[in-house]
Scaffold this motif. Structure first.
Motif, PDB file in Angstrom:
ATOM      1  N   VAL A  12      13.060  -5.966  -9.980  1.00 17.74           N
ATOM      2  CA  VAL A  12      12.899  -5.247 -11.295  1.00 17.74           C
ATOM      3  C   VAL A  12      12.734  -3.707 -10.977  1.00 17.74           C
ATOM      4  O   VAL A  12      12.168  -3.174 -10.521  1.00 17.74           O
ATOM      5  N   GLU A  47       4.683  -3.903  -6.562  1.00 13.23           N
ATOM      6  CA  GLU A  47       4.647  -4.400  -8.014  1.00 13.23           C
ATOM      7  C   GLU A  47       5.789  -5.451  -8.060  1.00 13.23           C
ATOM      8  O   GLU A  47       5.504  -6.557  -8.688  1.00 13.23           O
ATOM      9  N   VAL A  63       5.548  -9.718  -8.629  1.00  9.01           N
ATOM     10  CA  VAL A  63       5.889 -10.341  -9.774  1.00  9.01           C
ATOM     11  C   VAL A  63       5.324 -11.957  -9.799  1.00  9.01           C
ATOM     12  O   VAL A  63       4.882 -12.155 -10.984  1.00  9.01           O
ATOM     13  N   PRO A  64       5.725 -12.648  -8.801  1.00 11.55           N
ATOM     14  CA  PRO A  64       5.311 -14.076  -8.935  1.00 11.55           C
ATOM     15  C   PRO A  64       3.617 -14.304  -9.219  1.00 11.55           C
ATOM     16  O   PRO A  64       3.387 -15.251  -9.919  1.00 11.55           O
ATOM     17  N   MET A  95       1.956 -12.366 -11.442  1.00  7.88           N
ATOM     18  CA  MET A  95       1.592 -11.737 -12.639  1.00  7.88           C
ATOM     19  C   MET A  95       0.528 -12.479 -13.422  1.00  7.88           C
ATOM     20  O   MET A  95      -0.476 -11.747 -13.846  1.00  7.88           O
ATOM     21  N   PHE A  96       0.990 -13.553 -13.705  1.00  9.76           N
ATOM     22  CA  PHE A  96       0.221 -14.581 -14.395  1.00  9.76           C
ATOM     23  C   PHE A  96      -0.785 -15.217 -13.927  1.00  9.76           C
ATOM     24  O   PHE A  96      -1.473 -16.205 -14.645  1.00  9.76           O
ATOM     25  N   ARG A 116       8.315 -10.695  -1.616  1.00  9.80           N
ATOM     26  CA  ARG A 116       8.165 -11.309  -2.858  1.00  9.80           C
ATOM     27  C   ARG A 116       8.251 -12.885  -2.737  1.00  9.80           C
ATOM     28  O   ARG A 116       7.329 -13.559  -3.469  1.00  9.80           O
TER      29      ARG A 116
END
Lengths: 237, 373
Positions: free
Chosen positions: A115, A122, A126-127, A129-130, A171
C-alpha cells in the motif's frame, strides 16, 4: 466421469499425526469461455508438508496460478477436495475462507502489492488491521530479521525492489501462517536479489516449519526447493 | 504510537489524501450542498424576523370598519358600545379620518388625518408625550415632520386650524396601518366613526376578536367588517414557511448531486485500487472490513465537507443578519442551529449512502480477478 479411485492421494497415513499443511485431492477447476469449457486443473493431487518448499513450474496458461489460488482459498475447485491442516475447506463460504486465509496462509505476489501511503511497518501490519492486539513489535522484528531495520518507517517508493519484496514477505508472515504461497516471487527482481529472497524463503520454511509453494518461471527457484512439480495443461507431470 | 488503532478510519484518511484534488472537489460539492441548505435557511429566518418586526407592533390590533350593508357608512356609538362588550379588557379606540391639507410655513401636504381621543394606546412617541385622553395639539410622524421642516413644540396648520405639535410619532408612514397626523377626536366632525381600532392581548386574541365582533354586530346585515394584521402576519409566516421549504428542497437536491459526485469519485477510486483491495482480501481482510474502510472514506468526506459548510453558513448568516436586522448574533437562534444541524446531518448521510455501493462493489470483487495482471 466417475474417477474416484483413491490410489494416488493416500498419503494421509493414520499412523502419523502430521497432516500436510495443504492438500488437493483430485481437484479439477474448469472455466467457461465463449461456450467452451477449459480445464485449468485436471484431477490434480498435490500436498505440501510443514517445512517443505515446493516449486511449481510450467508454461504460461498451464494452470500454475489456478493451483495457487485454489491452495490459497482464493478460488474454489469445480470438483475435488481441498484440505488445510487436515480440515476439509472445500465448501467453506467466503467468510470462512477469508478467516482461514488470515489464520493459516501468507501470500507473496510478483508485483509486491504494497500500500503506497503506508510505511514498511504499517504495510506489514495490514493483515492484522482488524485483529485485536498490537502486532507492531512483531512487525518490526520481522522487518529487522529481513535486514530492513533501518527502513521501518520508509514508504514503498523509498525502497528498492528487493526491499519491497522483503516487506511483502514480512507481511505474509505477520500472522504466523502455516503455508506461504508465492506467485513469481523473483519475477520483478534481479538475479542476486532474487537469490536473497529465496534464501529467506528457505530459512522460513526450515525455521518456522512453514510449507512454501512458489509458482515460477525462474529455474533459480528450483535450486532452493525440496521438490519441483511441473504442470502442463492443468495436469501434473 | 499505534497508528492502526482505528484502522478503517485511518486507512480512509490516508486514502483520501492520495488524490487531494479529487478529494477536494468532492468535498466542495458537499460544502456547496450544506451552504445551500443552511445558509438559505438562515437567510429565510432573517427575512422573516425582519418582516415580523415590521408588523410586530400592530399585529395585536383589530380594525373595525363599516360593512357593505351599513347605510350610514359609519360606526355608531351604540355599535362601539357593543364592540366594547365583546372585547372585554381590550382598549377600544374609535376614530375618524379625513384628508386635509397640513402646512408649515414653507411646505404643504395633502394627508390623511386621524382623529381619536386615545392615540397613546396605538402609537409610541419618539419625542414628546402623548396625553390620554388627547384634547388639543397634534401628533406628526417623523417622516412628515421632516418633510414639512417642523419640530416638536412648533405650530402647523391642519385643515386651516393651528395646532401645536405635542409629540413626534415613532411610526412608519406607509403600509395601510401607518399614520401621518393625529388630532383630537372632536376636531373632525361627523356622525359616528370611520373606524374603531381594538387593541387585543396578542395576535391570537386579535384574530379571535376579528371573528367575534362581526358575529355579534352583524345580526341581520353586514354593518361592520374587520381586519387584523395578525392575519397578514399569519399569511407572511405561511409564505416564509413555504419559501423556506422550497429553498430547502433546492438545497437538498444540491446535496443529492454532491452525493452522486461522491459516488462517482468513490467508484473511480475503488476501481483504481482494485489490486490493493484484492491483496487485502487475500491476506485475510473480510468483506465487511473492506466495506467499512470504503464507507468510512465516504463518510469522512461528508464530515469534512459538512463541517466546512457549517462554518461558511455561520459566516454567511452572521453577515446576512447583520445587514438585514443589524443583529449578527441572531444567526445563533435555535431555529438556525436546526438548519445547520440539518445541513451537516444531510451531508454525512448523503455521503455515507453514496459510499455504500462502491464499498459493496469493492468488497465483492473476486480477489483472483483482481490480482490477475
Amino acid at each position: 466421469m466417475t474417477g474416484r479411485d483413491s490410489g494416488a492421494a493416500a498419503d494421509a497415513d493414520p499412523a502419523t499425526t502430521r497432516h500436510p499443511v495443504a492438500e488437493l485431492d483430485d481437484v479439477t477447476k474448469e472455466y467457461r469461455s465463449g461456450g467452451e469449457t477449459i480445464a485449468a486443473l485436471a484431477n490434480v493431487d498435490f500436498a505440501v508438508e510443514p517445512g517443505e518448499m515446493v516449486a511449481v513450474i510450467g508454461p504460461s496458461g498451464s494452470g500454475k496460478s489456478t493451483l495457487l489460488n485454489v491452495l490459497g482459498l482464493l478460488d474454489v475447485p469445480t470438483s475435488g477436495t481441498v484440505r488445510l491442516d487436515g480440515d476439509d475447506v472445500t465448501d467453506y463460504d467466503d467468510e470462512a475462507r477469508t478467516m482461514a486465509r488470515r489464520r493459516t496462509i501468507g501470500f507473496v505476489f510478483q508485483s509486491f502489492h504494497l500500500v503506497p501511503m503506508l510505511t514498511a511497518v504499517e504495510n506489514v501490519l495490514v493483515p492484522t488491521m482488524f485483529v485485536q492486539g498490537d502486532q507492531t513489535p512483531r512487525a518490526r522484528a520481522l522487518l529487522e530479521r529481513m535486514g530492513l531495520g533501518d527502513r521501518l518507517d520508509h514508504r514503498p517508493d523509498q525502497l528498492s525492489g528487493g526491499q519491497r519484496q522483503r516487506v511483502a514477505i514480512a507481511r505474509a508472515l505477520v500472522n504466523e501462517p502455516r503455508l506461504l504461497l508465492a506467485d513469481e516471487p523473483t519475477g520483478n527482481l534481479d538475479r542476486d536479489t532474487g537469490r536473497r529472497i529465496l534464501e529467506e524463503f528457505e530459512r522460513i520454511s526450515t525455521e518456522a516449519e512453514v510449507g512454501v509453494v512458489a509458482v515460477t518461471h525462474d529455474e533459480l527457484v528450483t535450486e532452493f526447493t525440496d521438490r519441483t512439480v511441473e504442470l502442463v495443461d492443468g495436469v501434473i507431470q | 504510537m499505534d497508528p492502526l488503532d482505528f484502522p478503517a478510519l485511518r486507512m480512509a484518511w490516508l486514502n483520501l489524501q492520495r488524490n487531494r484534488l479529487r478529494t477536494g472537489l468532492a468535498t466542495l460539492g458537499i460544502v456547496i450542498g450544506v451552504v445551500a441548505i443552511a445558509a438559505i435557511g438562515i437567510t429565510g429566518t432573517a427575512l422573516q424576523y425582519g418582516a415580523t418586526q415590521e408588523l410586530g407592533g400592530l399585529s395585536n390590533t383589530v380594525t373595525v370598519f363599516p360593512g357593505e350593508e351599513n347605510e350610514d357608512g359609519a360606526i355608531t356609538d351604540s355599535q362601539v358600545a357593543s364592540i366594547e362588550r365583546v372585547a372585554t379588557g381590550a382598549v377600544v379606540v374609535p376614530r375618524r379620518t379625513e384628508t386635509l391639507t397640513v402646512a408649515s410655513r414653507s411646505e404643504r401636504r395633502q394627508v390623511t388625518v386621524q382623529a381619536m381621543s386615545r392615540p397613546a394606546a396605538l402609537y409610541d412617541a419618539a419625542e414628546g408625550t402623548i396625553p390620554s385622553p388627547m384634547r388639543s395639539g397634534a401628533l406628526l410622524n417623523a417622516e412628515l415632520a421632516a418633510e414639512l421642516g417642523v419640530e416638536l413644540g412648533q405650530t402647523v396648520s391642519i385643515g386651516g386650524r393651528s395646532y401645536r405639535i405635542i409629540a413626534i410619532l415613532d411610526e412608519p408612514g406607509g403600509f395601510g396601518q401607518g399614520v401621518s397626523v393625529v388630532v383630537p377626536l372632536d376636531d373632525i366632525d361627523g356622525d359616528g366613526y370611520d373606524q374603531v381600532t381594538v387593541v387585543a392581548e396578542d395576535g391570537e386574541d386579535a384574530q379571535r376578536l376579528a371573528a367575534e365582533i362581526p358575529a355579534e354586530l352583524n345580526q341581520r346585515e353586514e354593518v361592520v367588517g374587520t381586519f387584523t394584521p395578525a392575519d397578514i402576519q399569519e399569511t407572511v409566516s405561511g409564505f416564509f414557511a413555504t419559501l423556506n421549504a422550497a429553498l430547502l428542497g433546492v438545497g437538498s437536491i444540491s446535496l443529492v448531486v454532491a452525493g452522486v459526485s461522491i459516488l462517482n469519485v468513490m467508484l473511480m477510486s475503488v476501481v483504481e485500487r482494485r489490486a490493493e483491495i484484492g491483496v487485502f482480501r487475500a491476506v485475510g481482510i473480510r468483506r465487511r472490513e473492506v466495506m467499512r474502510m470504503i464507507v468510512a472514506e465516504a463518510a469522512l468526506l461528508g464530515v469534512v465537507g459538512g463541517a466546512v459548510g457549517v462554518v461558511l453558513s455561520i459566516l454567511i448568516g452572521y453577515t446576512v443578519n447583520g445587514q438585514l436586522n443589524g443583529q449578527p448574533g441572531l444567526v445563533f437562534q435555535p431555529r438556525n442551529l436546526e438548519f445547520l444541524a440539518l445541513g451537516f446531518g444531510f451531508a454525512v448521510v448523503a455521503s455515507t449512502v453514496s459510499g455504500l455501493y462502491p464499498a459493496w462493489k469493492a468488497s465483492t470483487a473476486n480477489p483472483v480477478e483482481v490480482l490477475r495482471g
